[in-house]
Design a protein around this motif. Structure first.
Motif, PDB file in Angstrom:
ATOM      1  N   LYS A 147      35.446  30.199  29.723  1.00  0.00           N
ATOM      2  CA  LYS A 147      35.891  30.865  28.496  1.00  0.00           C
ATOM      3  C   LYS A 147      37.348  30.547  28.165  1.00  0.00           C
ATOM      4  CE  LYS A 147      32.599  34.631  28.941  1.00  0.00           C
ATOM      5  NZ  LYS A 147      32.410  36.053  29.265  1.00  0.00           N
ATOM      6  N   LEU A 148      38.106  30.106  29.180  1.00  0.00           N
ATOM      7  CA  LEU A 148      39.505  29.721  28.971  1.00  0.00           C
ATOM      8  C   LEU A 148      39.657  28.230  28.682  1.00  0.00           C
ATOM      9  CD1 LEU A 148      41.193  31.806  31.821  1.00  0.00           C
ATOM     10  CD2 LEU A 148      41.101  32.335  29.363  1.00  0.00           C
ATOM     11  N   GLY A 149      38.531  27.514  28.584  1.00  0.00           N
ATOM     12  CA  GLY A 149      38.580  26.094  28.238  1.00  0.00           C
ATOM     13  C   GLY A 149      38.489  25.126  29.399  1.00  0.00           C
ATOM     14  N   ALA A 179      33.641  30.765  37.604  1.00  0.00           N
ATOM     15  CA  ALA A 179      33.335  29.619  36.740  1.00  0.00           C
ATOM     16  C   ALA A 179      33.080  30.071  35.305  1.00  0.00           C
ATOM     17  CB  ALA A 179      32.129  28.856  37.272  1.00  0.00           C
ATOM     18  N   GLU A 180      32.338  31.152  35.142  1.00  0.00           N
ATOM     19  CA  GLU A 180      32.046  31.659  33.800  1.00  0.00           C
ATOM     20  C   GLU A 180      33.328  32.091  33.090  1.00  0.00           C
ATOM     21  OE1 GLU A 180      29.221  34.761  34.649  1.00  0.00           O
ATOM     22  OE2 GLU A 180      27.566  33.332  34.930  1.00  0.00           O
ATOM     23  N   GLU A 185      35.575  24.624  41.042  1.00  0.00           N
ATOM     24  CA  GLU A 185      36.511  23.613  40.565  1.00  0.00           C
ATOM     25  C   GLU A 185      36.636  23.775  39.057  1.00  0.00           C
ATOM     26  OE1 GLU A 185      37.218  19.553  42.322  1.00  0.00           O
ATOM     27  OE2 GLU A 185      35.836  19.132  40.662  1.00  0.00           O
ATOM     28  N   CYS A 186      37.867  23.952  38.607  1.00  0.00           N
ATOM     29  CA  CYS A 186      38.165  24.178  37.192  1.00  0.00           C
ATOM     30  C   CYS A 186      38.985  22.997  36.697  1.00  0.00           C
ATOM     31  CB  CYS A 186      38.944  25.478  37.021  1.00  0.00           C
ATOM     32  SG  CYS A 186      38.121  26.922  37.722  1.00  0.00           S
ATOM     33  N   GLU A 200      47.152  31.617  36.031  1.00  0.00           N
ATOM     34  CA  GLU A 200      46.047  32.068  35.179  1.00  0.00           C
ATOM     35  C   GLU A 200      44.747  32.150  35.977  1.00  0.00           C
ATOM     36  OE1 GLU A 200      44.924  30.716  30.809  1.00  0.00           O
ATOM     37  OE2 GLU A 200      44.562  29.064  32.241  1.00  0.00           O
ATOM     38  N   LEU A 201      44.454  31.100  36.741  1.00  0.00           N
ATOM     39  CA  LEU A 201      43.208  31.061  37.516  1.00  0.00           C
ATOM     40  C   LEU A 201      43.248  32.030  38.692  1.00  0.00           C
ATOM     41  CD1 LEU A 201      42.571  27.229  37.363  1.00  0.00           C
ATOM     42  CD2 LEU A 201      41.197  29.018  36.265  1.00  0.00           C
TER      43      LEU A 201
END
Length: 143
Positions: free
Chosen positions: A51-53, A46-47, A76-77, A94-95
């Motif tokens: 940082k990736l928005g 999550a942190e 959950e992003c 990316e994730l």
């Protein structure tokens, strides 16, 4: 916008969004689920995603029947984006790359889309005036 997408799960989901009336040329919020082995890993994912928005939230899923060793934590992003097949793959990659060193992996995505919700009742549905307080009182007296 065309609904010619690759024949994969993401392409099928995009066709379903279009069929449901969502406009892929307008942004929508997409929730990407990243599985994690434990709370510490989920928090670190999550942190890093923040940082990736991405807006993030973590949760523990103890309501399902899981096999021993299954990952019960999810990060959950959420990202507002134009939903294209290419951009979905990019975000998932990316994730996934972010999560792998932490023992996690991308585990899917979803969206509520962007179709407008109808505020009016359909003609065949009952209006509020069809139910009067007097009717409710009469029904309860008859019981």
């Amino acid at each position: 916008m065309t609904n010619e997408f690759p024949d994969d799960a993401d392409g099928e989901a995009l066709r379903e969004l279009i069929d449901a009336g969502h406009n892929l040329s307008e942004p929508m919020e997409v929730d990407f689920q990243v599985a994690a082995a434990d709370e510490e890993s989920a928090t670190k994912i999550a942190e890093a995603a923040s940082k990736l928005g991405y807006r993030t939230a973590i949760y523990f899923d103890d309501e399902e029947d899981f096999d021993e060793g299954d990952d019960l934590w999810t990060t959950e992003c959420t990202k507002e984006m134009l939903v294209t097949h290419e951009d979905l793959l990019k975000a998932q990659t990316e994730l996934d790359e972010l999560a792998k060193p932490l023992g996690g992996y991308i585990d899917g995505w979803g969206t509520f889309g962007n179709a407008e919700i109808l505020d009016e009742l359909e003609d065949d549905e009952l209006d509020d005036e069809d139910f009067e307080d007097d009717d409710l009182e009469e029904d309860s007296e008859e019981e």
